[in-house]
Each structure stands twice: as structure tokens, then as C-alpha cells.
Design an enzyme around this catalytic site. Structure first.
Site, PDB file in Angstrom:
ATOM      1  N   ASP A  27      19.885  27.645  30.746  1.00 47.41           N
ATOM      2  CA  ASP A  27      21.197  27.830  30.225  1.00 47.41           C
ATOM      3  C   ASP A  27      21.921  28.690  30.846  1.00 47.41           C
ATOM      4  O   ASP A  27      21.728  29.830  30.354  1.00 47.41           O
ATOM      5  CB  ASP A  27      21.215  27.668  28.680  1.00 47.41           C
ATOM      6  N   ASP A 122      25.937  23.149  33.281  1.00 47.82           N
ATOM      7  CA  ASP A 122      25.128  24.580  33.275  1.00 47.82           C
ATOM      8  C   ASP A 122      23.850  24.705  32.436  1.00 47.82           C
ATOM      9  O   ASP A 122      23.572  25.706  32.305  1.00 47.82           O
ATOM     10  CB  ASP A 122      26.161  25.445  32.495  1.00 47.82           C
ATOM     11  N   GLU A 123      23.199  23.626  32.204  1.00 41.27           N
ATOM     12  CA  GLU A 123      22.061  23.507  31.250  1.00 41.27           C
ATOM     13  C   GLU A 123      20.921  22.398  31.941  1.00 41.27           C
ATOM     14  O   GLU A 123      21.590  21.184  32.105  1.00 41.27           O
ATOM     15  CB  GLU A 123      22.500  23.141  29.828  1.00 41.27           C
TER      16      GLU A 123
END
Length: 388
Positions: A27, A122-123
Site C-alpha cells: 500500500d 496504489d494498493e
């Protein structure tokens, strides 16, 4: 408990249990805001808010850790964020840049595994069970991924390592920012027992408050409830709660995640009052979504209209086609009916509507969403019969 943190570890106890999976959750830390601080050195060390301007009707899309100290968080109205931190730097989002950076990050992931489940730009979850690098150490692999991401993008990621997705996600959040944390198989149940219920992935604010009312404050409290008791209080979510309270999560890392819905919303600087203007905007949103569905070779069974009034009261109306899939014409014909039903709910709640929504209220946001998505060709679109 002897859980690993940011310190260097020569061994990886997760890899000692060969029968268990090795999952990494990565993350990025304050992703959008960090990209802006990376690209504009004048923003570094300052409270940065990515989203709408404080004098407008927008919301916070993301914020830096400097801004979070003032209680600012995503989805907060930008005006409220501005009041909490008057000296914050407000920046318009640059989604194309964020997508490019995300591609760089995923390139790093693919150097170590093809078992990747992206959750957002983003994860992502990575299943590295079969990876033999670093003597099969998932912890050392996660550290290498963090290092490469920083070298190639200048950004910082946090990573969690464990034997299932639930614990890996909790681990990635445990030492943020720039965290690296491992929850070992022998420690899973004990770790969960001490965890505050609000930190459980899948327990939102409403559910957290309800659990608190029931005396469930930690994972240990949750574990005292039988599955039947949880089912009585929480319905279909009971199985998930029952298992994760015991450190159990058998969900696989899904390489191809099936998208369940797709939507689009628009917030207005000035409240809308004319029904015809609202309908025109909904048609524009609908056409854009239809193009997106076509580009992804998807179709839908349900169309939903969302109306949010000036006082933030929100109403949605939906229609589901139980046989076949909606076609473009059917979706267009549904819009005026769904809009009128949502406006009627507002009227029943004290709003005025006689061809116009009352001037003191008005509509501040409109949205359209498709759900029940399916690949084109899986079922044939049919004409929608209106029975309102």
C-alpha cells in the site's frame, strides 16, 4: 509476541510453514499527495490536499501525512478541510500521472510474481507462495519490493506479510508510513484477539458502532460469539467475521478481479433546481458510462440514479433487469423514471417539487451507476419493460 517490524531479519518464519500461503499486501503511503510533493519540491513538508478547492463544492481525494495531523481525511468536504487547516496547499488531482506511476509500481510487482490482485492504483495483494528468491522469504521479498519502488518512483510504500489477505492488509497498515510488518502463522490468532474492532478490514464506522453497542471492542470479544449469534446480528457478513476473528481467511489472490459496478457522479458549484437540467446531466453521465462498458466489453443488469440535496440528504433509485441485460435504449428510458422517484423521496422528506426543486434546497450532486456487470455475449440485452 515476536512479530517482525522494520528491523532487518535474516530469517522468515512464514517460509518455515510450507503448507501455508505467503501473501504480501503493498500500500503506497499517501499516494496522490506524495506524487505531488515529489514533483513539486515547494510542497514537501507542507500539508497537501489533493482534491477540490476550499471555496468550492469538491471533496478531498487524498492528503499528505502533514495534513492528516489536522484530522483531514479522504472524502471530507474541501471547505471543511480548509477550515481545519487554513494554510494547507490544495492541488488539483492529476490522475493520468498517478496511473503512470501505478504502472511503474506494478512493473516491480511482476518482477517477482504474476499472482497480483490490484485493489486500486496504489494498493495490491501479491501471492508469493511459490517464489524461491531470498530462499523463499516473503519478508525479505517485501523489503526488496519496497526498495525498488522507492528507487524507481521516489515514493514510499508500506508492506504487510502474512499467511492470508486479511492479516497481510492489517500488517501493511500497522507500521505506516514506510512500514514493513509480518504476522506469523503461530501469532495470527493472538494478534487478532488484541486488535481493536475498528481496525478490522471490512468493519466500517456504522458496523463498528453497532459492535461496540454489543460489547464487541476487540477481536477477542468477537471470537466469543458463535456464528449463529453473529448471523442474527450481521446477516451474510457473519461467516467472514467468525473466521477472521480466528485468523482465518481463505480468499485467494484473484489475478483477474471481476468488476461488480461502474459509476459516475458530478458535484455542482451551484445547486440545480430544474428537472430538465438534471435529466440532461444524467444522460451525459449515462452515455459516458455506456462507452466505458463497451470499451471493457461489459454489459449491466441494473442502473441506479443518485440524487444528493443541498442538506446532504441522499436518495437512490434503481431498476434491475432480471431477464437478460439492459441495452442502451432501455437504460435511457429508465432515467426520467428513476430521477422522479428519487426527487419524490426528497419531497416526502420535506423537499418541495412542482416541476422545480425548492430554491432553499436544490440538488448538489447527481450520479449514475451500472451494477450486475457481465461480459458481453454472456447474456443478450433485451428491451426494458417499464412497470413503475
Amino acid at each position: 509476541m515476536s512479530m517482525s517490524s522494520n528491523s532487518t531479519s535474516k530469517t522468515d518464519p512464514v517460509s518455515d510453514v510450507q503448507s501455508l500461503r505467503k501473501i504480501i499486501h503493498v500500500d503506497m503511503d499517501a499516494f496522490y499527495a506524495s506524487v505531488e510533493q515529489r514533483d513539486d519540491i515547494s510542497l514537501r513538508g507542507l500539508p497537501v490536499i489533493v482534491g477540490g478547492q476550499p471555496n468550492g463544492r469538491g471533496v478531498v481525494a487524498a492528503c499528505s501525512y502533514e495534513a492528516r495531523k489536522f484530522g483531514i481525511h479522504s472524502a471530507m468536504p474541501s471547505a471543511e478541510a480548509g477550515r481545519r487547516c487554513p494554510h494547507a496547499m490544495f492541488v488539483k488531482p492529476r490522475f493520468e500521472v498517478y496511473k503512470q506511476v501505478s504502472q511503474q509500481i506494478h512493473t516491480v510487482f511482476r518482477e517477482f510474481t504474476d499472482q497480483i490482485e490490484p485493489l486500486s492504483l496504489d494498493e495490491a495483494y501479491l501471492d508469493v507462495t511459490s517464489n524461491t528468491l531470498f530462499a523463499g522469504s516473503a519478508y525479505r521479498l517485501a523489503r526488496e519490493i519496497k526498495t525498488l519502488i522507492h528507487e524507481r518512483t521516489g515514493l514510499v510504500a508500506s508492506a504487510g506479510v502474512s499467511y492470508n489477505k486479511f492479516l497481510a492488509k492489517i500488517a501493511s497498515d500497522y507500521k505506516k508510513p514506510d512500514g514493513l510488518f509480518c504476522i506469523l502463522p503461530a501469532e495470527g490468532e493472538t494478534f487478532v484477539a488484541s486488535l481493536e474492532i475498528g481496525r478490522f478490514h471490512g468493519v466500517g464506522k456504522v458496523t463498528e458502532a453497532r459492535m461496540h453497542d454489543l460489547g464487541i471492542l476487540t477481536g477477542g470479544d468477537l471470537r466469543q460469539w458463535s456464528e449463529a449469534e453473529l448471523a442474527h446480528e450481521f446477516g451474510k457478513s457473519s461467516r467472514y467475521y467468525y473466521q477472521v476473528a480466528r485468523g482465518i481467511d481463505d480468499r485467494p489472490v484473484r489475478v483477474s478481479r471481476i468488476r461488480k459496478s461502474m459509476g459516475s457522479e458530478r458535484t455542482f458549484g451551484d445547486n440545480l433546481h430544474e428537472r430538465t437540467e438534471m435529466l440532461d446531466i444524467l444522460v451525459t453521465l449515462l452515455d459516458d458510462l455506456i462507452d466505458q462498458l463497451a470499451a471493457k466489453s461489459l454489459s449491466s443488469k441494473t442502473v441506479t440514479v443518485k440524487v444528493r440535496f443541498a442538506d446532504f440528504s441522499t436518495f437512490t433509485r434503481a431498476h434491475t433487469q432480471h431477464k437478460g441485460l439492459l441495452d442502451k435504449g432501455s437504460a435511457h428510458r429508465a432515467l426520467p423514471f428513476l430521477l422522479d422517484r428519487a426527487l419524490s423521496l426528497g419531497q416526502e422528506s420535506g423537499m418541495q417539487r412542482h416541476g422545480r426543486v425548492g430554491r432553499r434546497s436544490g440538488v448538489r450532486l447527481l450520479g449514475v451507476a451500472f451494477s450486475g456487470l457481465a461480459p458481453l455475449g454472456e447474456d443478450s440485452p433485451i428491451q426494458l419493460e417499464m412497470r413503475w
